[in-house]
Design an enzyme around this catalytic site. Structure first.
Site, PDB file in Angstrom:
ATOM      1  CD  GLU A  76      -3.234  -1.076   0.564  1.00 11.93           C
ATOM      2  OE1 GLU A  76      -3.801   0.013   0.676  1.00 11.93           O
ATOM      3  OE2 GLU A  76      -3.734  -2.038  -0.055  1.00 11.93           O
ATOM      4  CG  HIS A  90      -3.221   2.588   4.786  1.00 13.21           C
ATOM      5  ND1 HIS A  90      -4.078   3.371   4.055  1.00 13.21           N
ATOM      6  CD2 HIS A  90      -2.980   1.494   4.031  1.00 13.21           C
ATOM      7  CE1 HIS A  90      -4.354   2.773   2.905  1.00 13.21           C
ATOM      8  NE2 HIS A  90      -3.704   1.632   2.865  1.00 13.21           N
ATOM      9  CB  CYS A 133      -4.482   9.784   3.357  1.00  6.36           C
ATOM     10  SG  CYS A 133      -4.789   8.933   4.888  1.00  6.36           S
TER      11      CYS A 133
HETATM   12  O1  SUG Z   1      -7.835   2.990   0.786  1.00  7.16           O
HETATM   13  N1  SUG Z   1     -10.585   5.128   1.183  1.00  7.16           N
HETATM   14  C1  SUG Z   1      -9.146   4.944   1.147  1.00  7.16           C
HETATM   15  C2  SUG Z   1      -8.483   5.859   2.148  1.00  7.16           C
HETATM   16  C3  SUG Z   1      -6.979   5.825   2.026  1.00  7.16           C
HETATM   17  C4  SUG Z   1      -6.291   6.568   3.111  1.00  7.16           C
HETATM   18  N2  SUG Z   1      -4.899   6.555   2.909  1.00  7.16           N
HETATM   19  C5  SUG Z   1      -3.975   6.462   3.900  1.00  7.16           C
HETATM   20  N3  SUG Z   1      -4.272   6.106   5.112  1.00  7.16           N
HETATM   21  N4  SUG Z   1      -2.748   6.695   3.575  1.00  7.16           N
HETATM   22  C6  SUG Z   1      -8.780   3.479   1.408  1.00  7.16           C
HETATM   23  O2  SUG Z   1      -9.432   2.847   2.248  1.00  7.16           O
HETATM   24  C7  SUG Z   1     -12.874   4.823   0.344  1.00  7.16           C
HETATM   25  C8  SUG Z   1     -13.601   4.901  -0.979  1.00  7.16           C
HETATM   26  C9  SUG Z   1     -15.078   4.705  -0.847  1.00  7.16           C
HETATM   27  O3  SUG Z   1     -15.516   4.031   0.075  1.00  7.16           O
HETATM   28  O4  SUG Z   1     -15.831   5.252  -1.704  1.00  7.16           O
HETATM   29  C10 SUG Z   1     -11.370   4.641   0.196  1.00  7.16           C
HETATM   30  O5  SUG Z   1     -10.922   4.076  -0.776  1.00  7.16           O
END
Ligand code: SUG
Length: 435
Positions: A174, A242, A359
């Site tokens: 990731e 994460h 993020c």
């Molecule tokens: O991968 N949310 C992302 C958020 C990523 C956050 N990034 C870090 N922590 N670096 C994920 O879970 C939600 C999309 C939706 O539900 O429509 C989403 O993909």
């Protein structure tokens, strides 16, 4: 040579919506089906970029990807004209359509893992894009992400690009969201922390140890300056899908929750051994229970070194509004450590999908020559931000529900916006829909 850290934020795309696609990400699941405001989302993101720039930091951006991703829909067996594909996917498999519409590439901390030139065996900047194999809507980002990184950081003299890891979830990776770099200055050799997980009782881990090890190899890092740390199941099961939800590293400082790691004492000893200069600034579970850390995203802040040498935290508004967290932050500031400034930014639209300030950004440390070799269209100044804001205002909706994704008119609207953006950025026929 002087090195500067650039934050490359994800410019939030016109299809930003709440489809509840990420199991284990509490905000994503809780807000499933809610109406989003893509225009506000993108403007909030740009305002954060402007604020970072005004602090004297290097700021760039990665463009959004083309959504709906028609190439993926076709690969899944939908056929006919683009409109027909949208209509038949909406009727037969609306959840697949939502996956192909996700604007999730905004969270560029997941775009890949980067090693700056002082740390790599060949003295170049190395990039390994993430495969994001755990979630389908994220796994389809990889091809375009790799192309975007190679487009911006172009030229073998300074930049080396590696393929994503093969093998799906076996090598689930990731990107920088599970990685941190400690270094006495940006230009001195850094110590790299790779945090991986094992499945929890509630939620699956997304980052595999073997993936972190493969990424570290690909980046040509010094094994003596590379540490692999297991994330705690308590953090994962509390919603830290994460590691950057419970900790962040910058320069000489590691700022984290005491329950981040499976073996906190062992991990901290290994970190101190490899990076004797490190200052560990920790929140106890009494001061900030894990649940509050996940709700407020206090550790999903950007810990940055300002031009004068002091450090600031760029935090989400949610941390300011949470009394216990606010209190812990004030106490942290009052103590003797390099963190002495708090900047709260409103990124609520992204937060509601589980994406805080950290993020939304990919850190790339570059020398002056490397920065000059990068594509300048993606390195921001005030005028370029204003241009992007105008583009957003001209093309984005201020309300979008998952149901709206069924309308082929919205596809046209979104791809028209992307066409206009590629014109502004002189990208040519860059995206799959333009080929
Ligand atoms: O991968 N949310 C992302 C958020 C990523 C956050 N990034 C870090 N922590 N670096 C994920 O879970 C939600 C999309 C939706 O539900 O429509 C989403 O993909």
């Amino acid at each position: 040579m002087t090195h500067t850290e650039y934050n490359f934020d994800g410019l939030i795309g016109p299809t930003h919506n709440y489809a509840g696609l990420s199991f284990g990400n509490l905000a994503s699941v809780t807000n499933k089906g809610a109406a989003s405001n893509p225009r506000e989302a993108a403007l909030q993101g740009l305002a954060k970029m402007r604020a970072a720039m005004e602090l004297g930091l290097g700021q760039g951006f990665l463009p959004p990807q083309d959504r709906p991703h028609l190439k993926t829909l076709r690969a899944l067996g939908f056929f006919g004209s683009d409109r027909q594909m949208i209509e038949s996917a909406a009727a037969a498999a609306p959840e697949l359509l939502a996956n192909c519409y996700a604007a999730s590439c905004m969270w560029t901390a997941n775009a890949g893992t980067i090693a700056p030139s002082p740390d790599t065996r060949d003295g170049r900047v190395h990039f390994t894009p993430a495969n994001l194999a755990t979630n389908f809507h994220r796994a389809i980002e990889g091809d375009t992400t790799a192309r975007v990184l190679a487009h911006i950081f172009n030229g073998e003299k300074h930049f080396a690009h590696h393929p994503r890891l093969p093998g799906g979830v076996h090598f689930g990776d990731e990107g920088a969201a599970n990685h941190g770099r400690l270094a006495e200055t940006h230009e001195s050799p850094g110590v790299h922390l790779f945090i991986y997980g094992k499945d929890g009782d509630r939620f699956p881990a997304r980052q595999r140890k073997r993936a972190s090890e493969a990424v570290a190899r690909s980046l040509l890092l010094d094994p003596a300056k590379t540490i692999f740390i297991e994330q705690s199941k308590a953090a994962l099961d509390a919603g830290a899908f994460h590691n950057d939800v419970v900790g962040v590293a910058n320069g000489t400082v590691l700022f984290l929750h005491e329950q981040s790691f499976a073996d906190p004492a062992g991990a901290c000893a290994a970190i101190r051994n490899a990076a004797p200069f490190v200052e560990i600034v920790e929140a106890s579970a009494i001061a900030v229970p894990l649940e509050d850390a996940v709700k407020s995203y206090l550790f999903n802040s950007q810990l940055v070194t300002l031009p004068g040498g002091e450090m600031a935290l760029i935090l989400p508004k949610e941390s300011e509004e949470h009394p216990r967290v606010r209190n812990f932050l004030e106490e942290t500031l009052a103590k003797n450590n390099p963190i002495n400034r708090l900047v709260f930014k409103n990124v609520r639209e992204s937060m509601r999908n589980g994406g805080g300030p950290a993020c939304l950004r990919l850190r790339v440390v570059l020398s002056e020559d490397e920065a000059a070799a990068a594509n300048q269209n993606f390195i921001l100044d005030g005028a370029k931000i204003t241009k992007l804001e105008d583009w957003v205002r001209a093309h984005y909706r201020d309300r979008l529900t998952p149901d709206d994704l069924r309308d082929p008119e919205f596809m046209t609207e979104s791809l028209t916006a992307m066409q206009a953006l590629t014109d502004i950025l002189a990208m040519g026929g860059f995206y799959d829909f333009q080929k």
